[in-house]
Design a protein around this motif. Structure first.
Motif, mmCIF file in Angstrom:
data_model
loop_
_atom_site.group_PDB
_atom_site.id
_atom_site.type_symbol
_atom_site.label_atom_id
_atom_site.label_comp_id
_atom_site.label_asym_id
_atom_site.label_seq_id
_atom_site.Cartn_x
_atom_site.Cartn_y
_atom_site.Cartn_z
ATOM 1 N N THR A 158 0.806 -1.227 0.000
ATOM 2 C CA THR A 158 0.000 0.000 0.000
ATOM 3 C C THR A 158 0.836 1.273 0.000
ATOM 4 O OG1 THR A 158 -0.144 -0.158 2.411
ATOM 5 C CG2 THR A 158 -1.963 -1.092 1.151
ATOM 6 N N GLN B 59 -0.031 -0.733 -5.761
ATOM 7 C CA GLN B 59 -0.939 0.370 -6.063
ATOM 8 C C GLN B 59 -0.351 1.346 -7.078
ATOM 9 O OE1 GLN B 59 -2.135 2.028 -2.237
ATOM 10 N NE2 GLN B 59 -3.722 0.470 -2.035
ATOM 11 N N SER C 75 -5.741 0.551 -8.373
ATOM 12 C CA SER C 75 -5.612 2.005 -8.200
ATOM 13 C C SER C 75 -5.959 2.414 -6.774
ATOM 14 C CB SER C 75 -6.504 2.733 -9.203
ATOM 15 O OG SER C 75 -6.103 2.462 -10.527
ATOM 16 N N GLY C 76 -5.085 2.059 -5.852
ATOM 17 C CA GLY C 76 -5.298 2.419 -4.460
ATOM 18 C C GLY C 76 -6.348 1.554 -3.792
ATOM 19 N N SER C 77 -6.852 2.052 -2.671
ATOM 20 C CA SER C 77 -7.891 1.329 -1.941
ATOM 21 C C SER C 77 -9.262 1.609 -2.530
ATOM 22 C CB SER C 77 -7.864 1.722 -0.458
ATOM 23 O OG SER C 77 -8.023 3.120 -0.315
ATOM 24 N N GLU D 33 3.976 7.111 -1.009
ATOM 25 C CA GLU D 33 2.567 6.742 -0.930
ATOM 26 C C GLU D 33 2.266 5.540 -1.823
ATOM 27 O OE1 GLU D 33 0.579 8.470 1.070
ATOM 28 O OE2 GLU D 33 1.623 10.373 1.345
ATOM 29 N N VAL E 106 -1.489 4.961 -3.191
ATOM 30 C CA VAL E 106 -2.291 6.019 -3.797
ATOM 31 C C VAL E 106 -3.054 6.628 -2.628
ATOM 32 C CG1 VAL E 106 -4.172 6.617 -5.360
ATOM 33 C CG2 VAL E 106 -2.522 4.872 -6.049
ATOM 34 N N ARG F 223 -5.487 7.839 -0.028
ATOM 35 C CA ARG F 223 -6.943 7.763 0.084
ATOM 36 C C ARG F 223 -7.551 9.167 0.186
ATOM 37 N NH1 ARG F 223 -10.561 3.867 1.859
ATOM 38 N NH2 ARG F 223 -12.658 4.768 1.901
ATOM 39 N N GLY G 139 2.470 7.123 -6.734
ATOM 40 C CA GLY G 139 1.202 7.071 -6.021
ATOM 41 C C GLY G 139 0.383 8.332 -6.159
ATOM 42 N N THR H 152 -3.019 10.390 -9.659
ATOM 43 C CA THR H 152 -4.324 10.991 -9.366
ATOM 44 C C THR H 152 -4.602 12.276 -10.136
ATOM 45 O OG1 THR H 152 -3.487 12.299 -7.493
ATOM 46 C CG2 THR H 152 -4.230 10.036 -7.028
#
Length: 377
Positions: free
Chosen positions: A117, A154, A178-180, A286, A288, A290, A309, A313
């Motif tokens: 993560t 991620q 793509s992240g959580s 990071e 990604v 949150r 990360g 975005t």
């Protein structure tokens, strides 16, 4: 037919709710039996996990620092838990749960899908301590995750680093998410029509220097003097980390009227709805973040760093601005861009929501993870 048993291992109970709650519910809906393991479950989190349909379990974990005796006991305890509950697959995330759970599960011949993560402070390489921790973590990762069925990243920068440092080999099976993800129903979009000069910036983060908090404070001081109607809002908790921002410094700037400091908050959507631009000038490794995903979902333009990360975005000239890490001048210029070009805020905010829907919807990410699990077991 008996349900397959998934053990999710976390370093903090609340992260199972805040970051994996939708995933847990999706697993249960997909007819898996879910055990949620963390080092202590406060009653409110235990109740929430039971409401989801999961079974909360506790174990001992020394979250910070190194103690070989304690760490060995943790691995032994994890093996005991896996055997006791006849676990079919282990799904750990964050550094220590990934390392220790992977070692324990591999010794028990239980398949593991581990989630990286983000690499955190140890992989910033900015201090002697960070470099020492990096070498140690590299060794522990090599010993623990190479036998895992899938290692999920991620962002592709972290995977490349694992290849470059020979933590993983080319033939290790990996996947990317793509992240959580973000719950688009919980963080609903709102149109932001700018009708005054009172443009407001928001930072939500753990309040340590690596997250760029000091840079944000310096930028606020400079811009508040030039644009007195502008506002600078900070949400987050200080902690015992050596790099934590001092709470008295934040309160001092709050009392001077330069920033609005709220401390830790649970009503993040309400704060996002009232602000215009989201800022996270982090140079922390990071996954990604949150916090950025939530800001995207609500419809805020993003200012963040061109780092692993975070850069995933933001699309240039579409929904925000990427800046170089630890560069105060670029941060000030990026924030001032929106103060001068207020008409850009609404359009970029609309694009942020579109990007969240296309790439970061938690339903998409959870489906990808559950597909991986079903293929393994």
């Amino acid at each position: 037919m008996e349900k397959k048993k998934i053990l999710i291992v976390a370093s903090l109970s609340h992260s199972l709710i805040n970051f994996r709650g939708d995933f847990i519910k999706s697993l249960i809906k997909s007819d898996y039996k879910v055990y949620a393991l963390a080092p202590g479950h406060p009653d409110k989190f235990k109740t929430k996990l039971i409401e989801y349909g999961a079974i909360p379990i506790e174990f001992n974990l020394n979250r910070t620092g190194l103690n070989p005796v304690m760490d060995f006991k943790t691995i032994r305890e994890l093996k005991s838990i896996m055997k006791k509950y006849k676990i079919d697959l282990v799904f750990p995330y964050t550094v220590k749960p990934v390392i220790y759970s992977s070692i324990a599960a591999n010794q028990c011949n239980i398949p593991v899908i581990s989630l990286i993560t983000g690499l955190g402070f140890a992989f910033t390489g900015l201090t002697f301590k960070a470099r020492v921790l990096q070498r140690l973590n590299e060794t522990l990762y090599k010993l623990s995750i190479r036998k895992n069925k899938v290692v999920v990243f991620q962002n592709k920068d972290d995977y490349q680093l694992f290849l470059d440092r020979k933590i993983l080999k080319e033939d290790n099976k990996v996947a990317f998410v793509s992240g959580s993800g973000v719950n688009l129903d919980q963080f609903q979009y709102r149109i932001n029509k700018i009708e005054s000069n009172k443009i407001s910036f928001l930072l939500v983060s753990r309040l340590i220097k690596e997250k760029g908090i000091s840079l944000f404070l310096e930028a606020a001081k400079k811009l508040k003097e030039k644009y007195p109607e502008s506002e600078y809002h900070i949400i987050g908790a200080t902690d015992n980390s050596p790099s934590s921002i001092k709470e008295e410094d934040l309160k001092h700037l709050h009392n001077l009227g330069i920033i609005f400091y709220y401390g830790k908050q649970t009503n993040i959507p309400e704060h996002l709805y009232r602000r215009d631009i989201f800022v996270l000038p982090t140079y922390y490794r990071e996954g990604v973040p949150r916090s950025i995903l939530e800001a995207l979902s609500v419809g805020l333009p993003i200012i963040t760093t061109d780092t692993p990360g975070c850069k995933e975005t933001v699309k240039k000239d579409y929904n925000g601005i990427l800046i170089k890490p630890q560069n105060l001048g670029e941060l000030v210029n990026a924030m001032e861009y929106f103060l001068i070009n207020k008409e850009k805020i609404e359009g970029m905010g609309i694009n942020s929501r579109k990007y969240a829907e296309e790439r970061f919807d938690v339903k998409i990410i959870n489906k990808d993870l559950i597909d991986l699990i079903s293929k393994v077991i």
